[in-house]
Design a protein around this motif. Structure first.
Motif, PDB file in Angstrom:
ATOM      1  N   GLU A   1      50.117  91.115  10.505  1.00  0.00           N
ATOM      2  CA  GLU A   1      49.459  90.869   9.221  1.00  0.00           C
ATOM      3  C   GLU A   1      50.432  90.178   8.249  1.00  0.00           C
ATOM      4  N   ALA A   2      51.684  90.644   8.213  1.00  0.00           N
ATOM      5  CA  ALA A   2      52.684  90.051   7.330  1.00  0.00           C
ATOM      6  C   ALA A   2      52.946  88.593   7.708  1.00  0.00           C
ATOM      7  N   CYS A   3      53.030  88.319   9.002  1.00  0.00           N
ATOM      8  CA  CYS A   3      53.294  86.948   9.480  1.00  0.00           C
ATOM      9  C   CYS A   3      52.128  86.020   9.187  1.00  0.00           C
ATOM     10  N   LEU A   4      50.924  86.492   9.382  1.00  0.00           N
ATOM     11  CA  LEU A   4      49.744  85.667   9.150  1.00  0.00           C
ATOM     12  C   LEU A   4      49.534  85.393   7.660  1.00  0.00           C
TER      13      LEU A   4
ATOM     14  N   ALA B   1      47.143  77.441  26.528  1.00  0.00           N
ATOM     15  CA  ALA B   1      48.464  77.196  25.933  1.00  0.00           C
ATOM     16  C   ALA B   1      48.313  76.724  24.491  1.00  0.00           C
ATOM     17  N   GLY B   2      48.992  77.404  23.565  1.00  0.00           N
ATOM     18  CA  GLY B   2      48.925  77.060  22.148  1.00  0.00           C
ATOM     19  C   GLY B   2      47.686  77.578  21.443  1.00  0.00           C
ATOM     20  N   LYS B   3      46.781  78.207  22.185  1.00  0.00           N
ATOM     21  CA  LYS B   3      45.504  78.640  21.612  1.00  0.00           C
ATOM     22  C   LYS B   3      45.292  80.143  21.660  1.00  0.00           C
ATOM     23  N   ALA B   4      46.201  80.880  22.312  1.00  0.00           N
ATOM     24  CA  ALA B   4      45.976  82.314  22.513  1.00  0.00           C
ATOM     25  C   ALA B   4      47.275  83.093  22.402  1.00  0.00           C
ATOM     26  N   TRP B   5      47.132  84.359  22.031  1.00  0.00           N
ATOM     27  CA  TRP B   5      48.220  85.325  22.124  1.00  0.00           C
ATOM     28  C   TRP B   5      47.852  86.349  23.176  1.00  0.00           C
ATOM     29  N   ARG B   6      48.842  86.778  23.952  1.00  0.00           N
ATOM     30  CA  ARG B   6      48.625  87.818  24.968  1.00  0.00           C
ATOM     31  C   ARG B   6      49.500  89.012  24.604  1.00  0.00           C
ATOM     32  N   ILE B   7      48.845  90.116  24.279  1.00  0.00           N
ATOM     33  CA  ILE B   7      49.538  91.311  23.798  1.00  0.00           C
ATOM     34  C   ILE B   7      49.445  92.404  24.856  1.00  0.00           C
ATOM     35  N   GLY B   8      50.599  92.827  25.348  1.00  0.00           N
ATOM     36  CA  GLY B   8      50.626  93.829  26.402  1.00  0.00           C
ATOM     37  C   GLY B   8      50.657  95.247  25.856  1.00  0.00           C
ATOM     38  N   LEU B   9      49.833  96.090  26.439  1.00  0.00           N
ATOM     39  CA  LEU B   9      49.862  97.545  26.189  1.00  0.00           C
ATOM     40  C   LEU B   9      49.979  98.200  27.553  1.00  0.00           C
ATOM     41  N   MET B  10      51.198  98.269  28.051  1.00  0.00           N
ATOM     42  CA  MET B  10      51.397  98.694  29.432  1.00  0.00           C
ATOM     43  C   MET B  10      52.440  99.799  29.515  1.00  0.00           C
TER      44      MET B  10
ATOM     45  N   ASN C   1      45.833  92.229  26.186  1.00  0.00           N
ATOM     46  CA  ASN C   1      44.839  91.837  25.189  1.00  0.00           C
ATOM     47  C   ASN C   1      45.035  90.373  24.814  1.00  0.00           C
ATOM     48  N   CYS C   2      44.052  89.546  25.112  1.00  0.00           N
ATOM     49  CA  CYS C   2      44.142  88.106  24.907  1.00  0.00           C
ATOM     50  C   CYS C   2      43.221  87.705  23.758  1.00  0.00           C
ATOM     51  N   VAL C   3      43.809  87.189  22.678  1.00  0.00           N
ATOM     52  CA  VAL C   3      43.030  86.846  21.482  1.00  0.00           C
ATOM     53  C   VAL C   3      43.250  85.393  21.092  1.00  0.00           C
ATOM     54  N   THR C   4      42.254  84.833  20.409  1.00  0.00           N
ATOM     55  CA  THR C   4      42.305  83.441  19.955  1.00  0.00           C
ATOM     56  C   THR C   4      43.183  83.310  18.716  1.00  0.00           C
ATOM     57  N   VAL C   5      44.054  82.323  18.719  1.00  0.00           N
ATOM     58  CA  VAL C   5      44.886  82.032  17.551  1.00  0.00           C
ATOM     59  C   VAL C   5      44.012  81.382  16.473  1.00  0.00           C
ATOM     60  N   PRO C   6      44.093  81.833  15.225  1.00  0.00           N
ATOM     61  CA  PRO C   6      43.268  81.253  14.160  1.00  0.00           C
ATOM     62  C   PRO C   6      43.541  79.756  13.970  1.00  0.00           C
ATOM     63  N   GLU C   7      42.525  79.054  13.534  1.00  0.00           N
ATOM     64  CA  GLU C   7      42.619  77.613  13.267  1.00  0.00           C
ATOM     65  C   GLU C   7      43.761  77.332  12.289  1.00  0.00           C
ATOM     66  N   GLY C   8      44.579  76.348  12.615  1.00  0.00           N
ATOM     67  CA  GLY C   8      45.636  75.920  11.711  1.00  0.00           C
ATOM     68  C   GLY C   8      46.908  76.747  11.770  1.00  0.00           C
ATOM     69  N   VAL C   9      46.961  77.755  12.638  1.00  0.00           N
ATOM     70  CA  VAL C   9      48.137  78.620  12.750  1.00  0.00           C
ATOM     71  C   VAL C   9      49.035  78.138  13.899  1.00  0.00           C
ATOM     72  N   ASP C  10      50.329  78.040  13.640  1.00  0.00           N
ATOM     73  CA  ASP C  10      51.304  77.686  14.675  1.00  0.00           C
ATOM     74  C   ASP C  10      51.636  78.961  15.448  1.00  0.00           C
ATOM     75  N   GLU C  11      51.025  79.122  16.613  1.00  0.00           N
ATOM     76  CA  GLU C  11      51.145  80.394  17.333  1.00  0.00           C
ATOM     77  C   GLU C  11      52.577  80.673  17.769  1.00  0.00           C
ATOM     78  N   ALA C  12      53.320  79.626  18.149  1.00  0.00           N
ATOM     79  CA  ALA C  12      54.704  79.827  18.593  1.00  0.00           C
ATOM     80  C   ALA C  12      55.584  80.278  17.427  1.00  0.00           C
TER      81      ALA C  12
END
Length: 356
Positions: free
Chosen positions: A353-356, A327-336, A294-305
């Motif tokens: 949710e807690a981190c955001l 790079a720096g713009k997406a999170w990739r979440i595996g459900l495998m 699952n590949c999602v966009t990182v919200p504006e202004g958030v340090d994804e790393a």
């Protein structure tokens, strides 16, 4: 819960630690034959030449291409992410003239785009495409492509590294001539083998080569004498014995759950995750998303790393960052495989949710 490897069940870890047999030991040959038959079942194919390549998924990619392409051949590759690009690189290393059809990352190809590529390059011997693009989370519909290519005298090669055992995959029905995957994704086996399968059409192409394969280690014309040798097995290289034990156990787990049930579980967990991520205000990048990645966009202004570090350090959860243009713009979440559970999904959503 990153892009792989996925969690490995205790059963598989126990299997890999069994006593090592010789690669020509009759008992081991029996285990290997069982493993190859289970790979056929998961690929939904009757292809006789179906076996685990010694190496990870990219070794499977090389095994497909160095056997089916010769210097001077023409080939087509469909690129919508990192792994389509890797396929192009490997084709060029085979000495082929490569015609790349590129679309924006996150998009999937239409059947018309395949038809246009075939019409534009009628001398191509092979077309390659990624079924499950791990870099973008995009799922590619393959129905109808095989018939299109075979009518034009081309072979159909597919990357199924992130789909085997988690998505519907029908090698024979879809007319796929050569396919490769990896053990560490939806099969929840340690990394180290690449299940591959070659159709009769592909084998005829290999037998008709005018030059030797560019790779001795991955030369299918020799490997097939070991994997399909019946009573007389021709030694080629020492097989990774204990990894085959692990893959055999992993495939047994897949078939015990049932292929349809397993695919449905991945879809259900994807829908649960997708609903939760969207409630957090996160949007999916691909038009046609994988259930397994699952590949999602990182919200504006958030340090994804920084978020990924907190997830790992505070909650013991790993997710992946974006590759290439993401790079720096997406999170990739595996459900495998073993990782695709309700507990994991709900825990991740609460932690994110807690981190955001």
């Amino acid at each position: 819960m990153g892009p792989g490897p996925s969690t490995v069940p205790a059963r598989i870890l126990q299997a890999i630690s069994a006593p090592t047999l010789g690669h020509l030991d009759p008992q081991y040959i029996g285990y290997m034959d069982e493993t190859c038959e289970m790979i056929r079942q998961v690929y939904r194919t009757q292809n006789a030449l179906t076996f685990p390549v010694s190496g990870t998924g990219m070794a499977g990619m090389e095994a497909i291409l160095v056997n089916l392409l010769e210097p001077g051949d023409e080939a087509i590759v469909m690129i919508n992410g990192v792994f389509g690009g890797r396929m192009k690189d490997n084709m060029e290393r085979c000495g082929a003239t490569v015609h790349a059809v590129e679309i924006p990352w996150g998009k999937s190809f239409t059947l018309d785009q395949f038809a246009e590529a075939v019409a534009a390059h009628p001398k191509a011997k092979l077309l390659g495409v990624v079924h499950a693009e791990t870099s973008t989370g995009a799922l590619q519909d393959l129905s109808g492509v095989g018939d299109l290519l075979h009518d034009a005298g081309m072979l159909f090669a597919v990357d199924a590294v992130t789909s085997l055992g988690g998505h519907d995959l029908r090698v024979d029905e879809w007319g796929i001539d050569a396919i490769y995957s990896g053990t560490q994704k939806c099969l929840s086996c340690p990394p180290g083998l690449s299940p591959v399968s070659f159709s009769d059409r592909a084998i005829k192409r290999i037998e008709a080569r005018s030059t030797k394969s560019q790779s001795w280690y991955l030369d299918v014309s020799m490997l097939k004498n070991y994997y399909t040798g019946g009573g007389g097995r021709a030694y080629h290289h020492t097989a990774p014995i204990n990894m085959v034990y692990a893959l055999r156990e992993a495939l047994a787990i897949v078939l015990e759950e049932g292929l349809e049930a397993r695919i449905a579980r991945h879809r259900e967990m994807h829908e649960l995750l997708r609903d939760g991520l969207q409630k957090l205000g996160l949007s999916y990048i691909p038009d046609h998303s994988l259930c397994t990645l699952n590949c999602v966009t990182v919200p504006e202004g958030v340090d994804e790393a920084a978020i990924r570090r907190r997830l790992l350090d505070e909650f013991d959860i790993e997710i992946g960052g974006g590759l290439g243009v993401f790079a720096g713009k997406a999170w990739r979440i595996g459900l495998m495989g073993e990782s695709a559970t309700k507990k994991n999904v709900l825990t991740l959503l609460a932690a994110l949710e807690a981190c955001l």
